[in-house]
Design an enzyme around this catalytic site. Structure first.
Site, PDB file in Angstrom:
ATOM      1  N   GLY A  14       0.792  -1.237   0.000  1.00  0.00           N
ATOM      2  CA  GLY A  14       0.000   0.000   0.000  1.00  0.00           C
ATOM      3  C   GLY A  14       0.821   1.282   0.000  1.00  0.00           C
ATOM      4  O   GLY A  14       0.357   2.311   0.499  1.00  0.00           O
ATOM      5  N   MET A  89      -4.317  -7.042  -6.993  1.00  0.00           N
ATOM      6  CA  MET A  89      -3.847  -8.117  -7.861  1.00  0.00           C
ATOM      7  C   MET A  89      -4.960  -9.064  -8.313  1.00  0.00           C
ATOM      8  O   MET A  89      -4.751 -10.276  -8.402  1.00  0.00           O
ATOM      9  CB  MET A  89      -2.704  -8.881  -7.179  1.00  0.00           C
ATOM     10  CG  MET A  89      -1.460  -8.042  -6.977  1.00  0.00           C
ATOM     11  SD  MET A  89      -0.864  -7.345  -8.538  1.00  0.00           S
ATOM     12  CE  MET A  89       0.564  -6.416  -8.008  1.00  0.00           C
ATOM     13  N   ARG A  90      -6.135  -8.507  -8.575  1.00  0.00           N
ATOM     14  CA  ARG A  90      -7.227  -9.294  -9.142  1.00  0.00           C
ATOM     15  C   ARG A  90      -7.669  -8.630 -10.429  1.00  0.00           C
ATOM     16  O   ARG A  90      -7.686  -7.396 -10.515  1.00  0.00           O
ATOM     17  CB  ARG A  90      -8.454  -9.342  -8.201  1.00  0.00           C
ATOM     18  CG  ARG A  90      -8.192  -9.802  -6.797  1.00  0.00           C
ATOM     19  CD  ARG A  90      -7.836 -11.250  -6.684  1.00  0.00           C
ATOM     20  NE  ARG A  90      -8.811 -12.146  -7.278  1.00  0.00           N
ATOM     21  CZ  ARG A  90      -8.538 -13.424  -7.571  1.00  0.00           C
ATOM     22  NH1 ARG A  90      -7.356 -13.927  -7.331  1.00  0.00           N
ATOM     23  NH2 ARG A  90      -9.467 -14.185  -8.108  1.00  0.00           N
ATOM     24  N   LEU A  92     -10.550  -7.521 -12.825  1.00  0.00           N
ATOM     25  CA  LEU A  92     -11.989  -7.276 -12.702  1.00  0.00           C
ATOM     26  C   LEU A  92     -12.694  -7.707 -13.980  1.00  0.00           C
ATOM     27  O   LEU A  92     -12.195  -7.471 -15.089  1.00  0.00           O
ATOM     28  CB  LEU A  92     -12.231  -5.791 -12.429  1.00  0.00           C
ATOM     29  CG  LEU A  92     -11.646  -5.272 -11.100  1.00  0.00           C
ATOM     30  CD1 LEU A  92     -11.712  -3.744 -11.039  1.00  0.00           C
ATOM     31  CD2 LEU A  92     -12.369  -5.884  -9.905  1.00  0.00           C
ATOM     32  N   HIS A 108       0.265   1.009 -13.161  1.00  0.00           N
ATOM     33  CA  HIS A 108       1.013  -0.160 -13.635  1.00  0.00           C
ATOM     34  C   HIS A 108       2.488   0.221 -13.759  1.00  0.00           C
ATOM     35  O   HIS A 108       2.812   1.295 -14.288  1.00  0.00           O
ATOM     36  CB  HIS A 108       0.464  -0.606 -14.994  1.00  0.00           C
ATOM     37  CG  HIS A 108       1.146  -1.826 -15.514  1.00  0.00           C
ATOM     38  ND1 HIS A 108       0.894  -3.090 -15.006  1.00  0.00           N
ATOM     39  CD2 HIS A 108       2.114  -1.982 -16.449  1.00  0.00           C
ATOM     40  CE1 HIS A 108       1.658  -3.965 -15.631  1.00  0.00           C
ATOM     41  NE2 HIS A 108       2.416  -3.323 -16.505  1.00  0.00           N
ATOM     42  N   ASP A 140     -10.266  -0.827 -18.634  1.00  0.00           N
ATOM     43  CA  ASP A 140     -11.304  -1.300 -19.554  1.00  0.00           C
ATOM     44  C   ASP A 140     -11.406  -2.820 -19.421  1.00  0.00           C
ATOM     45  O   ASP A 140     -10.894  -3.391 -18.453  1.00  0.00           O
ATOM     46  CB  ASP A 140     -11.034  -0.812 -20.989  1.00  0.00           C
ATOM     47  CG  ASP A 140      -9.788  -1.444 -21.595  1.00  0.00           C
ATOM     48  OD1 ASP A 140      -9.174  -2.332 -20.950  1.00  0.00           O
ATOM     49  OD2 ASP A 140      -9.429  -1.063 -22.728  1.00  0.00           O
ATOM     50  N   GLU A 141     -12.016  -3.462 -20.407  1.00  0.00           N
ATOM     51  CA  GLU A 141     -12.272  -4.900 -20.271  1.00  0.00           C
ATOM     52  C   GLU A 141     -11.004  -5.746 -20.446  1.00  0.00           C
ATOM     53  O   GLU A 141     -10.987  -6.924 -20.118  1.00  0.00           O
ATOM     54  CB  GLU A 141     -13.346  -5.357 -21.262  1.00  0.00           C
ATOM     55  CG  GLU A 141     -14.780  -5.004 -20.852  1.00  0.00           C
ATOM     56  CD  GLU A 141     -15.148  -3.548 -21.141  1.00  0.00           C
ATOM     57  OE1 GLU A 141     -14.313  -2.809 -21.716  1.00  0.00           O
ATOM     58  OE2 GLU A 141     -16.270  -3.138 -20.773  1.00  0.00           O
TER      59      GLU A 141
HETATM   60  C1  GAR Z   1       2.800  -1.034  -7.657  1.00  0.00           C
HETATM   61  O1  GAR Z   1       4.109  -0.984  -8.134  1.00  0.00           O
HETATM   62  C2  GAR Z   1       1.831  -1.139  -8.789  1.00  0.00           C
HETATM   63  O2  GAR Z   1       2.281  -0.496  -9.948  1.00  0.00           O
HETATM   64  C3  GAR Z   1       1.809  -2.622  -8.997  1.00  0.00           C
HETATM   65  O3  GAR Z   1       1.808  -3.158  -7.693  1.00  0.00           O
HETATM   66  C4  GAR Z   1       2.580  -2.313  -6.849  1.00  0.00           C
HETATM   67  C5  GAR Z   1       1.832  -2.103  -5.561  1.00  0.00           C
HETATM   68  O4  GAR Z   1       2.645  -1.477  -4.608  1.00  0.00           O
HETATM   69  N1  GAR Z   1       0.651  -3.027  -9.735  1.00  0.00           N
HETATM   70  C6  GAR Z   1       0.670  -3.942 -10.689  1.00  0.00           C
HETATM   71  O5  GAR Z   1       1.674  -4.550 -10.996  1.00  0.00           O
HETATM   72  C7  GAR Z   1      -0.652  -4.181 -11.366  1.00  0.00           C
HETATM   73  N2  GAR Z   1      -0.476  -4.897 -12.581  1.00  0.00           N
HETATM   74  P1  GAR Z   1       2.005  -0.819  -3.309  1.00  0.00           P
HETATM   75  O6  GAR Z   1       1.082  -1.864  -2.657  1.00  0.00           O
HETATM   76  O7  GAR Z   1       3.186  -0.526  -2.436  1.00  0.00           O
HETATM   77  O8  GAR Z   1       1.257   0.412  -3.710  1.00  0.00           O
END
Ligand code: GAR
Length: 200
Positions: A14, A89-90, A92, A108, A140-141
């Site tokens: 987070g 990490m799901r 939608l 991302h 998006d989808e």
């Molecule tokens: C972030 O780096 C975000 O870009 C990535 O997860 C991390 C979460 O970090 N998201 C993805 O890879 C989605 N495909 P955080 O929990 O410290 O914010």
């Protein structure tokens, strides 16, 4: 002026949630933090700031449809205007995306459309690119395929490994995610096909 009521979906540490909280965007109120992972540290961060935090563990549901129905139900009383995925990490389903059309954003760790999906920094290193970065986009989808709102570039150094590269990407994420949310909350944009354009 009415504040944008934001729900932040998380699964892990987070740090992006923290950056959004710390930014204190005057036009945005975080009304809910939701995690599919009950052990996510992000939930603790929310609680520390007095933000309602709920765990909705996907493992307790027989399938995506039932899980998302539950999540939609949880959101209802909060009158959410916008959902920010911050390390959620799901994937939608199209049904969920439709329910919040153009009202879900994601961050991302790559310059989309390069390196969608998992392990984006590893993918960047393996491909040999000299620059990667991060992207805030509408959901998006598809997977990481929606209209792009904001991007930041991060150079790849010769001595980078996945960890060092991700660390610098994260710094940029923490800068651009609040900025993108402020922009969306202003309402001063339009979406034309894949393009998000500033409107005066
Ligand atoms: C972030 O780096 C975000 O870009 C990535 O997860 C991390 C979460 O970090 N998201 C993805 O890879 C989605 N495909 P955080 O929990 O410290 O914010």
């Amino acid at each position: 002026m009415k504040k944008t009521r934001l729900a932040v979906f998380v699964s892990g540490s987070g740090t992006n949630l923290q950056a959004i909280i710390d930014a204190g965007i005057p036009t945005v109120e975080i009304v809910l933090v939701l995690s599919n992972n009950p052990g996510a540290y992000a939930l603790e961060r929310a609680k520390k700031h007095g933000i309602p935090a709920v765990a909705a563990d996907h493992k307790n549901f027989p399938g995506r449809e039932e899980y998302e129905k539950h999540v939609l139900g949880l959101l209802e009383p909060y009158n959410v205007d916008l959902i920010a995925l911050a390390g959620f990490m799901r994937i939608l389903s199209p049904h969920f995306v439709k329910a919040y059309k153009n009202r879900i954003v994601n961050i991302h760790p790559a310059l989309l459309p390069s390196f969608p999906g998992m392990h984006a920094a590893r993918q960047a290193l393996e491909s040999g690119v000299k620059f990667t970065g991060c992207t805030v986009h509408f959901v998006d989808e598809g997977v990481d395929s929606g209209p792009i709102i904001l991007q930041a570039v991060v150079p790849v150094r010769d001595d980078d490994d996945e960890e060092s590269l991700l660390e610098r990407i994260h710094k940029e994420e923490h800068r651009i995610y609040p900025e993108a949310l402020k922009f969306i909350a202003s309402g001063k944009f339009r979406i034309e096909g894949k393009r998000v354009l500033a409107a005066s």
